[in-house]
Design a protein around this motif. Structure first.
Motif, PDB file in Angstrom:
ATOM      1  N   PRO A  48      70.978  67.454  55.657  1.00  0.00           N
ATOM      2  CA  PRO A  48      71.991  67.144  54.860  1.00  0.00           C
ATOM      3  C   PRO A  48      72.085  65.535  54.697  1.00  0.00           C
ATOM      4  CG  PRO A  48      72.755  69.068  55.632  1.00  0.00           C
ATOM      5  CD  PRO A  48      71.510  68.694  56.287  1.00  0.00           C
ATOM      6  N   ARG A  49      71.395  64.790  55.845  1.00  0.00           N
ATOM      7  CA  ARG A  49      71.318  63.256  55.933  1.00  0.00           C
ATOM      8  C   ARG A  49      70.505  62.887  54.681  1.00  0.00           C
ATOM      9  NH1 ARG A  49      70.910  65.115  61.302  1.00  0.00           N
ATOM     10  NH2 ARG A  49      68.536  64.859  61.394  1.00  0.00           N
ATOM     11  N   ASP A  50      69.590  63.788  54.254  1.00  0.00           N
ATOM     12  CA  ASP A  50      68.742  63.337  53.158  1.00  0.00           C
ATOM     13  C   ASP A  50      69.487  63.267  51.728  1.00  0.00           C
ATOM     14  OD1 ASP A  50      66.500  63.324  54.773  1.00  0.00           O
ATOM     15  OD2 ASP A  50      66.151  65.434  54.563  1.00  0.00           O
ATOM     16  N   ALA A  51      70.740  63.321  51.719  1.00  0.00           N
ATOM     17  CA  ALA A  51      71.379  63.518  50.524  1.00  0.00           C
ATOM     18  C   ALA A  51      71.396  62.265  49.711  1.00  0.00           C
ATOM     19  CB  ALA A  51      72.790  63.869  50.720  1.00  0.00           C
ATOM     20  N   ALA A  52      71.589  61.172  50.356  1.00  0.00           N
ATOM     21  CA  ALA A  52      71.491  59.735  49.525  1.00  0.00           C
ATOM     22  C   ALA A  52      70.230  59.390  48.991  1.00  0.00           C
ATOM     23  CB  ALA A  52      71.710  58.632  50.487  1.00  0.00           C
ATOM     24  N   ALA A  53      69.014  60.048  49.567  1.00  0.00           N
ATOM     25  CA  ALA A  53      67.759  59.908  49.114  1.00  0.00           C
ATOM     26  C   ALA A  53      67.283  60.845  47.818  1.00  0.00           C
ATOM     27  CB  ALA A  53      66.485  60.154  50.197  1.00  0.00           C
ATOM     28  N   TYR A  54      68.007  62.172  48.004  1.00  0.00           N
ATOM     29  CA  TYR A  54      67.826  63.019  47.106  1.00  0.00           C
ATOM     30  C   TYR A  54      68.688  62.482  45.617  1.00  0.00           C
ATOM     31  CZ  TYR A  54      65.647  66.882  49.558  1.00  0.00           C
ATOM     32  OH  TYR A  54      64.810  67.401  50.335  1.00  0.00           O
ATOM     33  N   ALA A  55      69.931  61.963  46.106  1.00  0.00           N
ATOM     34  CA  ALA A  55      70.642  61.424  44.509  1.00  0.00           C
ATOM     35  C   ALA A  55      69.921  60.373  44.242  1.00  0.00           C
ATOM     36  CB  ALA A  55      71.982  61.115  45.277  1.00  0.00           C
ATOM     37  N   ARG A  56      69.191  59.292  44.821  1.00  0.00           N
ATOM     38  CA  ARG A  56      68.541  58.506  44.461  1.00  0.00           C
ATOM     39  C   ARG A  56      67.323  58.885  43.525  1.00  0.00           C
ATOM     40  NH1 ARG A  56      64.073  56.493  46.164  1.00  0.00           N
ATOM     41  NH2 ARG A  56      64.457  57.437  48.115  1.00  0.00           N
ATOM     42  N   ILE A  57      66.450  59.785  44.138  1.00  0.00           N
ATOM     43  CA  ILE A  57      65.345  60.276  43.435  1.00  0.00           C
ATOM     44  C   ILE A  57      65.911  60.868  42.048  1.00  0.00           C
ATOM     45  CG2 ILE A  57      63.528  61.860  43.431  1.00  0.00           C
ATOM     46  CD1 ILE A  57      63.300  61.034  46.505  1.00  0.00           C
ATOM     47  N   MET A  58      66.838  61.839  42.048  1.00  0.00           N
ATOM     48  CA  MET A  58      67.169  62.726  41.186  1.00  0.00           C
ATOM     49  C   MET A  58      67.998  62.085  40.027  1.00  0.00           C
ATOM     50  SD  MET A  58      65.908  65.684  42.156  1.00  0.00           S
ATOM     51  CE  MET A  58      65.409  66.480  43.604  1.00  0.00           C
ATOM     52  N   GLU A  76      75.508  61.423  46.011  1.00  0.00           N
ATOM     53  CA  GLU A  76      75.329  61.896  47.537  1.00  0.00           C
ATOM     54  C   GLU A  76      76.202  62.890  47.888  1.00  0.00           C
ATOM     55  OE1 GLU A  76      75.389  59.791  51.719  1.00  0.00           O
ATOM     56  OE2 GLU A  76      75.291  58.597  49.863  1.00  0.00           O
ATOM     57  N   GLU A  77      77.537  63.151  47.343  1.00  0.00           N
ATOM     58  CA  GLU A  77      78.363  64.130  48.027  1.00  0.00           C
ATOM     59  C   GLU A  77      77.672  65.442  47.395  1.00  0.00           C
ATOM     60  OE1 GLU A  77      79.468  61.413  46.583  1.00  0.00           O
ATOM     61  OE2 GLU A  77      80.248  60.503  48.423  1.00  0.00           O
ATOM     62  N   LEU A  78      77.296  65.749  46.128  1.00  0.00           N
ATOM     63  CA  LEU A  78      76.827  66.922  45.417  1.00  0.00           C
ATOM     64  C   LEU A  78      75.751  67.155  46.425  1.00  0.00           C
ATOM     65  CD1 LEU A  78      76.681  68.650  42.944  1.00  0.00           C
ATOM     66  CD2 LEU A  78      75.016  67.219  42.061  1.00  0.00           C
ATOM     67  N   TRP A  79      74.823  66.386  46.556  1.00  0.00           N
ATOM     68  CA  TRP A  79      73.650  66.759  47.557  1.00  0.00           C
ATOM     69  C   TRP A  79      73.712  67.277  48.693  1.00  0.00           C
ATOM     70  CZ3 TRP A  79      69.583  68.677  45.866  1.00  0.00           C
ATOM     71  CH2 TRP A  79      68.911  68.684  44.438  1.00  0.00           C
ATOM     72  N   ALA A  80      74.847  66.406  49.571  1.00  0.00           N
ATOM     73  CA  ALA A  80      75.216  66.726  50.620  1.00  0.00           C
ATOM     74  C   ALA A  80      75.591  68.252  50.852  1.00  0.00           C
ATOM     75  CB  ALA A  80      76.060  65.909  51.221  1.00  0.00           C
ATOM     76  N   ALA A  81      76.302  68.538  49.813  1.00  0.00           N
ATOM     77  CA  ALA A  81      76.929  69.908  49.957  1.00  0.00           C
ATOM     78  C   ALA A  81      75.735  71.127  49.534  1.00  0.00           C
ATOM     79  CB  ALA A  81      78.001  70.162  48.815  1.00  0.00           C
ATOM     80  N   ARG A  82      74.943  70.401  48.803  1.00  0.00           N
ATOM     81  CA  ARG A  82      73.613  71.368  48.304  1.00  0.00           C
ATOM     82  C   ARG A  82      72.765  71.730  49.665  1.00  0.00           C
ATOM     83  NH1 ARG A  82      71.402  69.673  42.340  1.00  0.00           N
ATOM     84  NH2 ARG A  82      73.330  70.559  41.225  1.00  0.00           N
ATOM     85  N   LEU A  83      72.617  70.515  50.168  1.00  0.00           N
ATOM     86  CA  LEU A  83      71.669  70.551  51.434  1.00  0.00           C
ATOM     87  C   LEU A  83      72.429  71.418  52.489  1.00  0.00           C
ATOM     88  CD1 LEU A  83      70.201  67.022  51.008  1.00  0.00           C
ATOM     89  CD2 LEU A  83      68.793  69.108  50.863  1.00  0.00           C
ATOM     90  N   ALA A  84      73.557  71.024  52.668  1.00  0.00           N
ATOM     91  CA  ALA A  84      74.286  71.903  53.867  1.00  0.00           C
ATOM     92  C   ALA A  84      74.276  73.269  53.494  1.00  0.00           C
ATOM     93  CB  ALA A  84      75.481  71.404  54.090  1.00  0.00           C
TER      94      ALA A  84
END
Length: 166
Positions: free
Chosen positions: A10-20, A37-45
């Motif tokens: 879940p710590r990768d959420a900011a990077a995923y949001a930036r890339i996507m 970032e919140e969307l990706w944090a939830a998906r990754l978690a």
């Protein structure tokens, strides 16, 4: 240039949001614009929770997340347990530099040697020639074309159904 591939967290959420969030990236994926970032944090978690069959990987270069990949079960049907779907994304500025190949190699190794996967499946837009070439490099073959498969830039786009039997 050493690319490190590791399990996503879940710590990768900011990077995923930036890339996507990059139109050059999300236009080639089944993602929607304006992720956060919140969307990706939830998906990754959710996907990284213990007991989940999904495998999410992050590719790093010099400590920066520059790509992601995921293997996801084809569904809950007993007769399709041997199949997983694959998805991959690479930041625009790192495309064509081996990141996709590193992620694909890790995904295929996991599927073949650890997860008992006999068939990997994916969809790719028919005009995404670099991605199609990458998938072919790893043994994927086009099995058909889905017309009007997904909305992209206001039009319904075609995708290839590609698969890699083990």
């Amino acid at each position: 240039m050493t690319i490190t591939v590791r399990r996503a967290t879940p710590r990768d959420a900011a990077a995923y949001a930036r890339i996507m969030a990059d139109p050059a990236v999300y236009a080639g994926l089944m993602q929607l614009p304006m992720p956060n970032e919140e969307l990706w944090a939830a998906r990754l978690a959710d996907s990284c929770a213990p007991g989940k069959p999904d495998l999410l990987l992050s590719a790093e270069l010099h400590g920066e997340v520059v790509g992601s990949a995921g293997l996801h079960p084809a569904g809950t049907a007993l007769r399709r347990r041997h199949v997983m779907h694959l998805g991959i994304s690479v930041a625009r500025e790192f495309q064509g530099r081996g990141v996709g190949s590193a992620l694909m190699a890790a995904m295929c190794d996991y599927a073949d040697h650890w997860a008992g996967v006999l068939r990997l499946e994916l969809t790719v837009y028919t005009d995404n020639e670099p991605a199609i070439a990458l998938y072919r490099k790893f043994g994927f073959e086009i099995e058909g074309t889905h017309r009007g498969y997904a909305m992209r830039h206001g039009d319904y786009a075609e995708v290839y159904a590609m698969a890699r039997p083990h």
